[in-house]
Design a protein around this motif. Structure first.
Motif, PDB file in Angstrom:
ATOM      1  N   GLY A  55      21.579  39.670  44.165  1.00  0.00           N
ATOM      2  CA  GLY A  55      23.110  39.710  44.468  1.00  0.00           C
ATOM      3  C   GLY A  55      23.955  39.623  43.471  1.00  0.00           C
ATOM      4  N   GLU A  56      25.123  39.339  43.604  1.00  0.00           N
ATOM      5  CA  GLU A  56      26.145  39.319  42.811  1.00  0.00           C
ATOM      6  C   GLU A  56      27.375  38.880  43.360  1.00  0.00           C
ATOM      7  N   ASP A  57      28.216  38.058  42.882  1.00  0.00           N
ATOM      8  CA  ASP A  57      29.612  37.555  43.263  1.00  0.00           C
ATOM      9  C   ASP A  57      30.644  38.478  42.545  1.00  0.00           C
ATOM     10  N   ILE A  58      31.469  39.111  43.372  1.00  0.00           N
ATOM     11  CA  ILE A  58      32.594  40.299  42.836  1.00  0.00           C
ATOM     12  C   ILE A  58      33.879  39.722  43.374  1.00  0.00           C
ATOM     13  N   ASP A  59      34.642  39.845  42.435  1.00  0.00           N
ATOM     14  CA  ASP A  59      36.103  39.370  42.568  1.00  0.00           C
ATOM     15  C   ASP A  59      36.808  40.476  42.617  1.00  0.00           C
ATOM     16  N   LEU A  60      37.154  41.030  43.952  1.00  0.00           N
ATOM     17  CA  LEU A  60      37.777  42.261  44.058  1.00  0.00           C
ATOM     18  C   LEU A  60      39.265  42.176  43.867  1.00  0.00           C
ATOM     19  N   SER A  61      39.736  41.076  43.800  1.00  0.00           N
ATOM     20  CA  SER A  61      41.208  41.123  43.232  1.00  0.00           C
ATOM     21  C   SER A  61      41.484  41.669  41.870  1.00  0.00           C
ATOM     22  N   THR A  62      40.278  41.674  40.823  1.00  0.00           N
ATOM     23  CA  THR A  62      40.708  42.533  39.737  1.00  0.00           C
ATOM     24  C   THR A  62      40.594  43.993  39.774  1.00  0.00           C
ATOM     25  N   LEU A  63      40.327  44.330  41.078  1.00  0.00           N
ATOM     26  CA  LEU A  63      40.450  46.092  40.943  1.00  0.00           C
ATOM     27  C   LEU A  63      41.720  46.314  41.616  1.00  0.00           C
ATOM     28  N   GLY A  64      42.614  45.473  41.999  1.00  0.00           N
ATOM     29  CA  GLY A  64      44.095  46.047  42.322  1.00  0.00           C
ATOM     30  C   GLY A  64      43.828  46.658  43.478  1.00  0.00           C
ATOM     31  N   GLU A  65      44.501  47.850  43.530  1.00  0.00           N
ATOM     32  CA  GLU A  65      44.729  48.631  44.745  1.00  0.00           C
ATOM     33  C   GLU A  65      43.596  49.301  44.950  1.00  0.00           C
ATOM     34  N   ALA A  66      42.707  49.717  44.153  1.00  0.00           N
ATOM     35  CA  ALA A  66      41.258  50.184  44.310  1.00  0.00           C
ATOM     36  C   ALA A  66      40.180  49.662  44.858  1.00  0.00           C
ATOM     37  N   ALA A  67      40.541  48.068  45.272  1.00  0.00           N
ATOM     38  CA  ALA A  67      39.656  47.343  45.782  1.00  0.00           C
ATOM     39  C   ALA A  67      39.073  47.753  47.400  1.00  0.00           C
ATOM     40  N   PRO A  68      38.126  47.753  47.496  1.00  0.00           N
ATOM     41  CA  PRO A  68      37.538  48.386  48.808  1.00  0.00           C
ATOM     42  C   PRO A  68      37.820  47.107  49.798  1.00  0.00           C
ATOM     43  N   THR A  69      38.107  47.758  50.909  1.00  0.00           N
ATOM     44  CA  THR A  69      38.757  46.421  52.090  1.00  0.00           C
ATOM     45  C   THR A  69      37.594  46.273  53.460  1.00  0.00           C
ATOM     46  N   THR A  70      36.586  47.508  53.331  1.00  0.00           N
ATOM     47  CA  THR A  70      35.508  47.331  54.356  1.00  0.00           C
ATOM     48  C   THR A  70      34.304  47.500  53.543  1.00  0.00           C
ATOM     49  N   VAL A  71      33.281  47.153  54.426  1.00  0.00           N
ATOM     50  CA  VAL A  71      31.853  47.310  54.128  1.00  0.00           C
ATOM     51  C   VAL A  71      31.370  48.718  53.687  1.00  0.00           C
ATOM     52  N   GLY A  72      31.822  49.697  54.235  1.00  0.00           N
ATOM     53  CA  GLY A  72      31.535  50.951  53.764  1.00  0.00           C
ATOM     54  C   GLY A  72      32.127  51.173  52.412  1.00  0.00           C
ATOM     55  N   ALA A  73      33.436  50.946  52.318  1.00  0.00           N
ATOM     56  CA  ALA A  73      34.148  51.160  51.174  1.00  0.00           C
ATOM     57  C   ALA A  73      33.552  50.367  49.877  1.00  0.00           C
ATOM     58  N   LEU A  74      33.031  49.238  50.290  1.00  0.00           N
ATOM     59  CA  LEU A  74      32.350  48.389  49.245  1.00  0.00           C
ATOM     60  C   LEU A  74      31.031  49.038  48.668  1.00  0.00           C
ATOM     61  N   ARG A  75      30.336  49.543  49.829  1.00  0.00           N
ATOM     62  CA  ARG A  75      29.086  50.304  49.610  1.00  0.00           C
ATOM     63  C   ARG A  75      29.576  51.499  48.471  1.00  0.00           C
ATOM     64  N   ASP A  76      30.472  52.459  48.888  1.00  0.00           N
ATOM     65  CA  ASP A  76      30.750  53.408  47.838  1.00  0.00           C
ATOM     66  C   ASP A  76      31.252  52.987  46.701  1.00  0.00           C
TER      67      ASP A  76
END
Length: 88
Positions: free
Chosen positions: A18-39
Motif C-alpha cells: 500500500g501507500e500513503d497519499i497526500d491528496l492536498s498536493t493534487l489541488g482541485e484534481a484530488a479525488p473525493t470518492t473511492v471511485g475517483a481515487l481508483r480512477d
C-alpha cells in the motif's frame, strides 16, 4: 488531506502492500470518492492500470467497511482494494 491505500492478494503482489497519499498536493484534481481515487490510481502508471483496471472486478472498503465507488473520502481514511475472494 492524507489517506492510506492498502492492497490485498493479487493487487498486493502487483503494487506492494500500500501507500500513503497526500491528496492536498493534487489541488482541485484530488479525488473525493473511492471511485475517483481508483480512477486516479489507474492513471498513475501502467502497473496501477493493470492491477486496478475496471476489468479486474475488485472490491473496495473504506475504513474497513465495504463500500461502492460513490463513498466519499475523508481525512485519514483507509481505502482497501482486493479481489472478491482472498485467502487468510
Amino acid at each position: 488531506m492524507k489517506i492510506t491505500v492498502r492492497y490485498f492478494a493479487k493487487v498486493r503482489e502487483a503494487l506492494g502492500a500500500g501507500e500513503d497519499i497526500d491528496l492536498s498536493t493534487l489541488g482541485e484534481a484530488a479525488p473525493t470518492t473511492v471511485g475517483a481515487l481508483r480512477d486516479w490510481l489507474v492513471a498513475r502508471s501502467e502497473a496501477h492500470a493493470r492491477a486496478l483496471g475496471p476489468d479486474q472486478g475488485l472490491r473496495t472498503a473504506c475504513d474497513q467497511v465495504m463500500c461502492g465507488p460513490d463513498e466519499p473520502l475523508s481525512p485519514g481514511a483507509e481505502v482497501a482494494f482486493f479481489p472478491p475472494v482472498t485467502g487468510g
